[in-house]
Scaffold this active site. Structure first.
Site, PDB file in Angstrom:
ATOM      1  N   PHE A  54       7.284   8.727  -7.614  1.00 19.56           N
ATOM      2  CA  PHE A  54       7.420   6.927  -7.670  1.00 19.56           C
ATOM      3  C   PHE A  54       8.371   6.626  -8.721  1.00 19.56           C
ATOM      4  O   PHE A  54       9.353   5.652  -8.625  1.00 19.56           O
ATOM      5  CB  PHE A  54       5.945   6.584  -7.845  1.00 19.56           C
ATOM      6  CG  PHE A  54       5.929   4.999  -7.871  1.00 19.56           C
ATOM      7  CD1 PHE A  54       5.592   4.294  -6.762  1.00 19.56           C
ATOM      8  CD2 PHE A  54       6.305   4.292  -9.114  1.00 19.56           C
ATOM      9  CE1 PHE A  54       5.766   2.752  -6.656  1.00 19.56           C
ATOM     10  CE2 PHE A  54       6.325   2.850  -8.882  1.00 19.56           C
ATOM     11  CZ  PHE A  54       6.171   2.204  -7.876  1.00 19.56           C
ATOM     12  N   HIS A  71       3.890  -3.728   9.423  1.00 21.84           N
ATOM     13  CA  HIS A  71       2.909  -4.066   8.689  1.00 21.84           C
ATOM     14  C   HIS A  71       1.863  -4.955  10.028  1.00 21.84           C
ATOM     15  O   HIS A  71       0.795  -5.577   9.432  1.00 21.84           O
ATOM     16  CB  HIS A  71       2.977  -5.228   7.713  1.00 21.84           C
ATOM     17  CG  HIS A  71       3.820  -4.777   6.358  1.00 21.84           C
ATOM     18  ND1 HIS A  71       3.242  -3.424   5.871  1.00 21.84           N
ATOM     19  CD2 HIS A  71       4.772  -5.198   5.624  1.00 21.84           C
ATOM     20  CE1 HIS A  71       3.919  -3.441   4.782  1.00 21.84           C
ATOM     21  NE2 HIS A  71       4.857  -4.367   4.456  1.00 21.84           N
ATOM     22  N   CYS A 124       0.986  -1.310   0.201  1.00 19.95           N
ATOM     23  CA  CYS A 124       0.030  -0.005   0.122  1.00 19.95           C
ATOM     24  C   CYS A 124       0.752   1.172  -0.046  1.00 19.95           C
ATOM     25  O   CYS A 124       0.202   2.345   0.284  1.00 19.95           O
ATOM     26  CB  CYS A 124      -0.873   0.098   1.285  1.00 19.95           C
ATOM     27  SG  CYS A 124      -2.369  -1.157   1.073  1.00 19.95           S
TER      28      CYS A 124
END
Length: 306
Positions: free
Chosen positions: A242, A121, A70
């Protein structure tokens, strides 16, 4: 005292080498279950999880919480760059998930200078209680479940430490049932939704970051009280887009760079999902997240309509 930055870098590289050198075998060898949740055997172990229960958070820690695939590595790099720009020095990317490695690696977190950038996580129930007791500022990064699922599928098949799936359909079945590492996407968000009213918790989405990174950088830096000038925002944006992250992924993540930074697109799920699968995720969203704070933030209808 040990140079914590260099030690962290060594720990991180050691874990990357361990992952890369792992031979894909059976799920029974690559995965184990702890308190009802699957984890990768190469990276996690029960001894470390038990040690985590006594981990001491600091009030000035910067905690990043994400479900897998994510935007984890992206947001970690962003925080390192923000802290580096403010301190006017280049920080060594030494981050590993707090649950990765052995208890000795966890112990070395004590030597890291403040502010420590800590990521995980782990679900809410498994995060060390000291983070909640000290009301550590916590950034939750979300991504729409359909894109997250497709990214997770490709990650499984490109990561030596995880089992290979022969087809998307087989993975989708496990994803929707929560039979993947770190468990159910929906259970994960439902548990965190209960904390969204707390002043020390802020949620952002992968999609918002992709569409308007400067605004999100400002929100993130202000939340952590790491205020940036407009010029500094532009610098961090340039370094952490990104595209930029993918270009330097081999330097930051070694031979596994392409596994961590694949496409980073919004809506890639439409090339993989069948209509029945899409409707199945729609039903899960409606059941668990529709009308909640996190459900609204995901802007589900915009990003998940077939």
């Amino acid at each position: 005292m040990t140079d914590s930055s260099q030690t962290g870098h060594t720990d991180r590289n050691m874990l990357l080498d361990m992952i890369h050198s792992t031979s894909k075998t059976s799920s029974e060898d690559l995965l184990f279950t702890y308190k009802g949740v699957l984890y990768p055997t190469v990276l996690c172990n029960e001894e470390t999880f038990k040690s985590l229960e006594n981990f001491e958070a600091r009030e000035d820690d910067l905690l990043v919480v994400t479900y897998p695939k994510c935007g984890t590595n992206w947001i970690i790099q962003i925080l390192y760059d923000i802290v580096g720009v403010i301190s006017n020095k280049e920080l060594l990317l030494d981050n590993t998930m707090i649950e990765f490695g052995n208890p000795e690696m966890l112990e070395r977190f004590k030597d890291r200078p403040s502010p420590r950038i800590i990521s995980t996580h782990l679900n809410v129930q498994s995060i060390p209680k000291s983070f909640f007791q000290k009301k550590v500022k916590t950034l939750l990064v979300l991504r729409n479940p359909k894109d997250a699922a497709v990214s997770f599928y490709n990650f499984y098949n490109s990561m030596p430490a995880l089992p290979t799936y022969q087809s998307w359909d087989l993975f989708f079945k496990d994803f929707i049932q929560g039979n993947v590492v770190y468990g159910s996407y929906f259970d994960y968000l439902v548990a965190w939704n209960k904390h969204t009213e707390e002043h020390n918790v802020m949620a952002v989405t992968f999609e918002e970051m992709k569409l308007d990174l400067p605004t999100q950088l400002r929100k993130i830096s202000d939340f952590f009280r790491l205020s940036l000038s407009p010029e500094q925002i532009s610098l961090v944006e340039e370094q952490t887009s990104f595209t930029s992250m993918k270009e330097k992924s081999e330097a930051t993540h070694g031979k596994l760079g392409n596994a961590f930074f694949r496409k980073g697109q919004i809506g890639d799920w439409r090339s993989v999902f069948t209509e029945p699968q899409s409707k199945q995720v729609d039903a899960e969203f409606e059941k668990y997240l529709a009308g909640t704070n996190l459900g609204d933030l995901l802007n589900y209808n915009k990003y998940c309509s077939f």
